[in-house]
Design a protein around this motif. Structure first.
Motif, PDB file in Angstrom:
ATOM      1  N   UNK A 116       0.868  -1.184   0.000  1.00 23.42           N
ATOM      2  CA  UNK A 116       0.000   0.000   0.000  1.00 23.42           C
ATOM      3  C   UNK A 116       0.899   1.227   0.000  1.00 23.42           C
ATOM      4  N   UNK A 117       0.782   2.051  -1.013  1.00 25.15           N
ATOM      5  CA  UNK A 117       1.586   3.260  -1.130  1.00 25.15           C
ATOM      6  C   UNK A 117       0.765   4.458  -0.663  1.00 25.15           C
ATOM      7  N   UNK A 118       1.351   5.282   0.221  1.00 23.96           N
ATOM      8  CA  UNK A 118       0.706   6.519   0.646  1.00 23.96           C
ATOM      9  C   UNK A 118       0.499   7.424  -0.571  1.00 23.96           C
ATOM     10  N   UNK A 119       1.492   7.449  -1.452  1.00 27.00           N
ATOM     11  CA  UNK A 119       1.444   8.244  -2.680  1.00 27.00           C
ATOM     12  C   UNK A 119       1.859   7.313  -3.823  1.00 27.00           C
ATOM     13  N   UNK A 120       0.937   6.957  -4.700  1.00 26.64           N
ATOM     14  CA  UNK A 120       1.250   5.989  -5.761  1.00 26.64           C
ATOM     15  C   UNK A 120       1.975   6.589  -6.971  1.00 26.64           C
ATOM     16  N   UNK A 121       2.588   7.767  -6.807  1.00 26.92           N
ATOM     17  CA  UNK A 121       3.291   8.406  -7.918  1.00 26.92           C
ATOM     18  C   UNK A 121       4.328   7.457  -8.514  1.00 26.92           C
ATOM     19  N   UNK A 122       4.350   7.360  -9.819  1.00 28.28           N
ATOM     20  CA  UNK A 122       5.309   6.519 -10.542  1.00 28.28           C
ATOM     21  C   UNK A 122       6.699   7.151 -10.491  1.00 28.28           C
ATOM     22  N   UNK A 123       7.754   6.348 -10.639  1.00 29.78           N
ATOM     23  CA  UNK A 123       9.100   6.936 -10.677  1.00 29.78           C
ATOM     24  C   UNK A 123       9.259   7.815 -11.908  1.00 29.78           C
ATOM     25  N   UNK A 124      10.149   8.788 -11.793  1.00 26.24           N
ATOM     26  CA  UNK A 124      10.423   9.650 -12.945  1.00 26.24           C
ATOM     27  C   UNK A 124      11.186   8.845 -13.992  1.00 26.24           C
ATOM     28  N   UNK A 125      11.270   9.397 -15.170  1.00 27.14           N
ATOM     29  CA  UNK A 125      12.146   8.826 -16.187  1.00 27.14           C
ATOM     30  C   UNK A 125      13.583   9.069 -15.751  1.00 27.14           C
ATOM     31  N   UNK A 126      14.518   8.342 -16.315  1.00 28.96           N
ATOM     32  CA  UNK A 126      15.935   8.579 -16.067  1.00 28.96           C
ATOM     33  C   UNK A 126      16.361   9.727 -16.964  1.00 28.96           C
ATOM     34  N   UNK A 127      16.984  10.735 -16.340  1.00 26.47           N
ATOM     35  CA  UNK A 127      17.443  11.895 -17.102  1.00 26.47           C
ATOM     36  C   UNK A 127      18.948  12.039 -16.942  1.00 26.47           C
ATOM     37  N   UNK A 128      19.564  12.734 -17.893  1.00 31.49           N
ATOM     38  CA  UNK A 128      20.996  13.004 -17.862  1.00 31.49           C
ATOM     39  C   UNK A 128      21.184  14.514 -17.828  1.00 31.49           C
ATOM     40  N   UNK A 129      21.959  15.006 -16.836  1.00 31.27           N
ATOM     41  CA  UNK A 129      22.186  16.445 -16.751  1.00 31.27           C
ATOM     42  C   UNK A 129      23.369  16.859 -17.617  1.00 31.27           C
ATOM     43  N   UNK A 130      23.684  18.138 -17.603  1.00 34.78           N
ATOM     44  CA  UNK A 130      24.739  18.683 -18.458  1.00 34.78           C
ATOM     45  C   UNK A 130      26.122  18.108 -18.138  1.00 34.78           C
TER      46      UNK A 130
END
Length: 159
Positions: A116-130
Protein backbone atom coordinates in the motif's frame (compact mmCIF):
# COMPACT_ATOMS: atom_id res chain seq x y z
CA UNK A 1 14.27 -9.78 -7.05
CA UNK A 2 16.65 -8.56 -9.75
CA UNK A 3 20.18 -9.85 -9.67
CA UNK A 4 22.27 -6.82 -8.74
CA UNK A 5 26.04 -6.95 -8.80
CA UNK A 6 26.32 -4.11 -6.30
CA UNK A 7 24.13 -2.27 -3.87
CA UNK A 8 23.52 1.47 -3.98
CA UNK A 9 25.49 3.66 -1.59
CA UNK A 10 24.33 6.81 0.13
CA UNK A 11 25.33 9.72 -2.08
CA UNK A 12 23.63 12.77 -0.59
CA UNK A 13 20.95 14.09 1.70
CA UNK A 14 18.94 17.03 0.37
CA UNK A 15 18.04 19.77 2.83
CA UNK A 16 15.74 22.72 2.19
CA UNK A 17 16.79 26.07 3.61
CA UNK A 18 15.45 29.62 3.65
CA UNK A 19 19.00 31.04 3.64
CA UNK A 20 21.49 29.16 1.47
CA UNK A 21 24.50 31.31 2.38
CA UNK A 22 23.86 30.84 6.10
CA UNK A 23 23.47 27.08 5.65
CA UNK A 24 26.64 26.77 3.57
CA UNK A 25 28.57 28.58 6.30
CA UNK A 26 27.10 26.37 9.03
CA UNK A 27 27.87 23.12 7.18
CA UNK A 28 31.41 24.35 6.54
CA UNK A 29 31.98 25.40 10.16
CA UNK A 30 30.11 22.60 11.94
CA UNK A 31 30.99 19.59 9.76
CA UNK A 32 34.15 20.94 8.10
CA UNK A 33 32.26 20.67 4.83
CA UNK A 34 33.83 21.69 1.52
CA UNK A 35 31.75 23.48 -1.11
CA UNK A 36 32.05 21.40 -4.30
CA UNK A 37 29.56 23.21 -6.52
CA UNK A 38 26.72 25.73 -6.53
CA UNK A 39 24.14 26.56 -9.19
CA UNK A 40 21.07 28.57 -10.02
CA UNK A 41 20.42 26.72 -13.30
CA UNK A 42 18.14 23.67 -13.09
CA UNK A 43 16.80 20.92 -15.31
CA UNK A 44 13.07 20.59 -15.89
CA UNK A 45 13.11 17.52 -13.64
CA UNK A 46 14.71 19.43 -10.74
CA UNK A 47 12.19 22.26 -11.10
CA UNK A 48 9.32 19.74 -11.11
CA UNK A 49 10.64 17.99 -7.96
CA UNK A 50 11.57 21.23 -6.15
CA UNK A 51 9.03 23.88 -7.22
CA UNK A 52 10.36 27.40 -6.73
CA UNK A 53 14.01 26.32 -6.36
CA UNK A 54 16.31 29.30 -6.89
CA UNK A 55 19.75 28.17 -5.72
CA UNK A 56 21.47 24.93 -4.76
CA UNK A 57 24.90 23.95 -3.46
CA UNK A 58 26.71 20.75 -2.60
CA UNK A 59 29.01 20.37 0.38
CA UNK A 60 31.20 17.30 0.81
CA UNK A 61 31.77 16.02 4.32
CA UNK A 62 34.12 13.09 3.96
CA UNK A 63 32.36 10.63 1.64
CA UNK A 64 28.92 12.10 2.41
CA UNK A 65 27.40 15.00 0.51
CA UNK A 66 24.72 17.50 1.47
CA UNK A 67 22.66 19.18 -1.23
CA UNK A 68 21.36 22.42 0.23
CA UNK A 69 18.64 24.17 -1.71
CA UNK A 70 16.72 27.39 -1.38
CA UNK A 71 13.21 27.92 -2.74
CA UNK A 72 11.97 31.49 -3.21
CA UNK A 73 12.14 34.03 -0.44
CA UNK A 74 11.55 33.04 3.18
CA UNK A 75 8.17 34.77 3.24
CA UNK A 76 7.06 32.91 0.09
CA UNK A 77 8.15 29.42 1.17
CA UNK A 78 8.23 29.47 4.98
CA UNK A 79 7.37 26.00 6.23
CA UNK A 80 5.37 25.40 9.38
CA UNK A 81 7.69 25.30 12.42
CA UNK A 82 7.09 21.56 12.85
CA UNK A 83 7.49 20.74 9.13
CA UNK A 84 10.55 18.64 8.22
CA UNK A 85 13.27 20.32 6.16
CA UNK A 86 14.42 16.98 4.79
CA UNK A 87 13.64 16.55 1.09
CA UNK A 88 15.17 13.30 -0.21
CA UNK A 89 17.93 10.71 0.15
CA UNK A 90 20.13 10.00 -2.86
CA UNK A 91 21.63 6.58 -3.45
CA UNK A 92 24.49 6.21 -5.91
CA UNK A 93 25.01 3.31 -8.28
CA UNK A 94 27.97 2.56 -10.50
CA UNK A 95 26.44 2.15 -13.96
CA UNK A 96 23.51 3.47 -16.00
CA UNK A 97 22.34 -0.15 -16.33
CA UNK A 98 21.97 -0.33 -12.56
CA UNK A 99 19.74 2.77 -12.68
CA UNK A 100 17.46 0.98 -15.13
CA UNK A 101 17.45 -2.12 -12.94
CA UNK A 102 16.45 -0.18 -9.81
CA UNK A 103 13.70 1.69 -11.68
CA UNK A 104 12.40 -1.60 -13.11
CA UNK A 105 12.48 -3.14 -9.64
CA UNK A 106 10.28 -0.30 -8.31
CA UNK A 107 7.81 -0.78 -11.15
CA UNK A 108 7.74 -4.54 -10.58
CA UNK A 109 7.04 -4.20 -6.85
CA UNK A 110 4.43 -1.50 -7.38
CA UNK A 111 2.73 -3.60 -10.04
CA UNK A 112 2.60 -6.62 -7.71
CA UNK A 113 -0.07 -4.89 -5.58
CA UNK A 114 1.49 -6.41 -2.45
CA UNK A 115 2.16 -2.96 -0.99
CA UNK A 116 0.00 0.00 0.00
CA UNK A 117 1.59 3.26 -1.13
CA UNK A 118 0.71 6.52 0.65
CA UNK A 119 1.44 8.24 -2.68
CA UNK A 120 1.25 5.99 -5.76
CA UNK A 121 3.29 8.41 -7.92
CA UNK A 122 5.31 6.52 -10.54
CA UNK A 123 9.10 6.94 -10.68
CA UNK A 124 10.42 9.65 -12.94
CA UNK A 125 12.15 8.83 -16.19
CA UNK A 126 15.93 8.58 -16.07
CA UNK A 127 17.44 11.89 -17.10
CA UNK A 128 21.00 13.00 -17.86
CA UNK A 129 22.19 16.44 -16.75
CA UNK A 130 24.74 18.68 -18.46
CA UNK A 131 27.61 17.02 -16.54
CA UNK A 132 26.54 13.52 -17.61
CA UNK A 133 25.03 12.53 -14.25
CA UNK A 134 22.01 10.27 -14.71
CA UNK A 135 19.21 10.12 -12.13
CA UNK A 136 15.65 9.15 -11.41
CA UNK A 137 13.35 9.71 -8.43
CA UNK A 138 10.86 7.40 -6.75
CA UNK A 139 8.83 7.23 -3.54
CA UNK A 140 8.80 4.50 -0.94
CA UNK A 141 5.53 3.18 0.50
CA UNK A 142 5.53 6.02 3.07
CA UNK A 143 6.04 8.80 0.53
CA UNK A 144 9.77 9.25 1.30
CA UNK A 145 11.54 10.36 -1.85
CA UNK A 146 14.66 8.57 -3.07
CA UNK A 147 16.91 9.70 -5.89
CA UNK A 148 19.06 7.07 -7.61
CA UNK A 149 22.06 8.55 -9.41
CA UNK A 150 25.00 7.46 -11.51
CA UNK A 151 27.80 9.99 -11.58
CA UNK A 152 30.24 9.64 -14.41
CA UNK A 153 28.16 7.02 -16.19
CA UNK A 154 28.49 6.55 -19.90
CA UNK A 155 27.30 9.90 -21.23
CA UNK A 156 24.92 9.35 -24.06
CA UNK A 157 24.14 5.76 -23.08
CA UNK A 158 20.43 5.22 -23.47
CA UNK A 159 18.63 5.33 -20.17
Amino acid sequence: MPDLESVPVLHHIAVQTDNLDNSISWYEDFFGGRLTWATDIFSDLTVSRLPGVVRMAELAVGAAHFHLFERGTPTERRAAPDAPRFQHVCLGVETPAELRTWRSRWLELSGSHRYAFVDPEQPTEIVTDAQGTQSFYCLDVNGLEFEFTCIGGAVGENA
